[in-house]
Design an enzyme around this catalytic site. Sequence first.
Site, mmCIF file in Angstrom:
data_model
loop_
_atom_site.group_PDB
_atom_site.id
_atom_site.type_symbol
_atom_site.label_atom_id
_atom_site.label_comp_id
_atom_site.label_asym_id
_atom_site.label_seq_id
_atom_site.Cartn_x
_atom_site.Cartn_y
_atom_site.Cartn_z
ATOM 1 N N ASN A 9 71.729 18.710 18.904
ATOM 2 C CA ASN A 9 70.865 20.154 18.511
ATOM 3 C C ASN A 9 71.910 21.042 17.955
ATOM 4 O O ASN A 9 72.659 21.799 18.914
ATOM 5 C CB ASN A 9 70.279 20.614 19.915
ATOM 6 C CG ASN A 9 69.399 21.970 19.600
ATOM 7 O OD1 ASN A 9 69.606 22.372 18.620
ATOM 8 N ND2 ASN A 9 69.163 22.605 20.673
ATOM 9 N N TRP A 10 71.935 21.101 16.811
ATOM 10 C CA TRP A 10 73.057 21.937 16.064
ATOM 11 C C TRP A 10 72.997 23.300 16.105
ATOM 12 O O TRP A 10 73.688 24.248 15.965
ATOM 13 C CB TRP A 10 73.314 21.456 14.449
ATOM 14 C CG TRP A 10 73.757 20.080 14.493
ATOM 15 C CD1 TRP A 10 74.042 19.157 15.123
ATOM 16 C CD2 TRP A 10 73.960 19.495 13.039
ATOM 17 N NE1 TRP A 10 74.479 17.879 14.606
ATOM 18 C CE2 TRP A 10 74.344 18.225 13.201
ATOM 19 C CE3 TRP A 10 73.865 20.113 11.907
ATOM 20 C CZ2 TRP A 10 74.501 17.391 12.235
ATOM 21 C CZ3 TRP A 10 74.238 19.184 10.600
ATOM 22 C CH2 TRP A 10 74.775 17.825 11.122
ATOM 23 N N LYS A 11 71.530 23.751 16.365
ATOM 24 C CA LYS A 11 71.251 25.251 16.602
ATOM 25 C C LYS A 11 71.585 25.759 15.170
ATOM 26 O O LYS A 11 71.535 25.007 14.360
ATOM 27 C CB LYS A 11 72.189 25.885 17.938
ATOM 28 C CG LYS A 11 71.643 25.056 19.253
ATOM 29 C CD LYS A 11 72.009 25.933 20.326
ATOM 30 C CE LYS A 11 71.951 24.768 21.592
ATOM 31 N NZ LYS A 11 72.056 25.615 22.941
ATOM 32 N N GLU A 167 66.429 20.273 30.251
ATOM 33 C CA GLU A 167 67.376 21.516 30.004
ATOM 34 C C GLU A 167 67.508 22.674 31.026
ATOM 35 O O GLU A 167 66.695 23.692 30.741
ATOM 36 C CB GLU A 167 67.303 21.780 28.420
ATOM 37 C CG GLU A 167 67.463 20.662 27.486
ATOM 38 C CD GLU A 167 68.095 21.142 26.497
ATOM 39 O OE1 GLU A 167 69.225 20.583 25.835
ATOM 40 O OE2 GLU A 167 67.728 22.186 25.825
ATOM 41 N N GLY A 173 75.045 25.818 27.042
ATOM 42 C CA GLY A 173 76.135 26.583 26.523
ATOM 43 C C GLY A 173 77.069 27.526 27.445
ATOM 44 O O GLY A 173 77.903 28.427 27.166
ATOM 45 N N SER A 212 75.414 21.675 28.566
ATOM 46 C CA SER A 212 76.722 21.590 28.620
ATOM 47 C C SER A 212 77.052 19.930 29.075
ATOM 48 O O SER A 212 78.118 19.754 29.545
ATOM 49 C CB SER A 212 77.446 22.379 29.748
ATOM 50 O OG SER A 212 77.076 23.589 29.447
ATOM 51 N N GLY A 233 74.230 20.233 22.820
ATOM 52 C CA GLY A 233 74.360 21.433 21.856
ATOM 53 C C GLY A 233 75.756 21.372 21.432
ATOM 54 O O GLY A 233 76.029 20.800 20.219
ATOM 55 N N GLY A 234 76.668 22.301 21.995
ATOM 56 C CA GLY A 234 78.059 22.523 21.400
ATOM 57 C C GLY A 234 78.773 21.096 21.375
ATOM 58 O O GLY A 234 79.583 20.861 20.147
HETATM 59 P P1 PGA Z 1 74.670 22.739 25.196
HETATM 60 O O1 PGA Z 1 73.132 22.897 24.443
HETATM 61 O O2 PGA Z 1 75.061 21.385 25.073
HETATM 62 O O3 PGA Z 1 75.677 23.568 24.118
HETATM 63 O O4 PGA Z 1 74.628 23.407 26.613
HETATM 64 C C1 PGA Z 1 72.108 22.323 24.963
HETATM 65 C C2 PGA Z 1 70.981 22.469 24.301
HETATM 66 O O5 PGA Z 1 70.595 23.831 24.150
HETATM 67 O O6 PGA Z 1 70.107 21.668 23.591
#
Ligand code: PGA
Length: 249
Positions: A9-11, A167, A173, A212, A233-234
């Site tokens: 999920n690149w956001k 999640e 994050g 995370s 995400g990250g």
């Molecule tokens: P994160 O995000 O891995 O940066 O915690 C996960 C997400 O929100 O899909």
Amino acid sequence: MRQKIVAGNWKMNTTPAEGEALAKAVVAASSEVKGVTLILGVPFTHLCPVSKAIAGSDVKLSAQDCSAHDKGAYTGEVAASMIAPFGAGYVILGHSERREYHGEDSAILNEKMKQAYANGLAPIYCVGEKLEEREAGKHFDVVTKQIEEVVFNLSDEQFDKLVVAYEPVWAIGTGKTATADQAQEIHAHIRKVLASKFGAKAENTPILYGGSCKPSNAAEIFSKADVDGGLIGGAALKAEDFIAIAKAF
Ligand code: PGA
């Protein structure tokens, strides 16, 4: 056996050119990954370049949202019918950032689910509790409600294509991860709730963990029986880390 999935999920990160390069790097390393479906959840503006970058590979494409409407006077919105032609097979729906910053509730998400299915996009439907909800011991109730109010409205045929992502909002994050046991406990609960409506079919639903997740903790989390992969995400913004996570099974 259930499908294993690692979805990025690149956001709202990367320029289109950076996203294209990232997708190419994922494709280049994807042969190292066996038995795991890789999905890139990219911004709308990146659907075109990333679809070209992954053409001919096994890497799949996802959007991060779609409109609740099919078309019309909805300035700034993007319809599922505009996403699918880029070869996208998935759309992330109900992410906590959409629920929190854009007021997305079950009523809106039901409409978005309809649009996704009508256009051949499989939803990656996100559920998860906030920190205060977990501290109050309400996490099971929160995810149950998020599933009952939306997933229970699907037909059996639609349900077959669904991916669920658990999640915990407090882990997104933040660098805080649910322990593997916490993940397993709630994933098993989610599967039980799904089975209460869809029966044995719930055994086939991929339930991904997100929050995370990184190369150093993925193996332990993915070792659990009801964890079928991750929504990342990250760590999805570096091809090396994303691939390392997918190799953690
Ligand atoms: P994160 O995000 O891995 O940066 O915690 C996960 C997400 O929100 O899909």
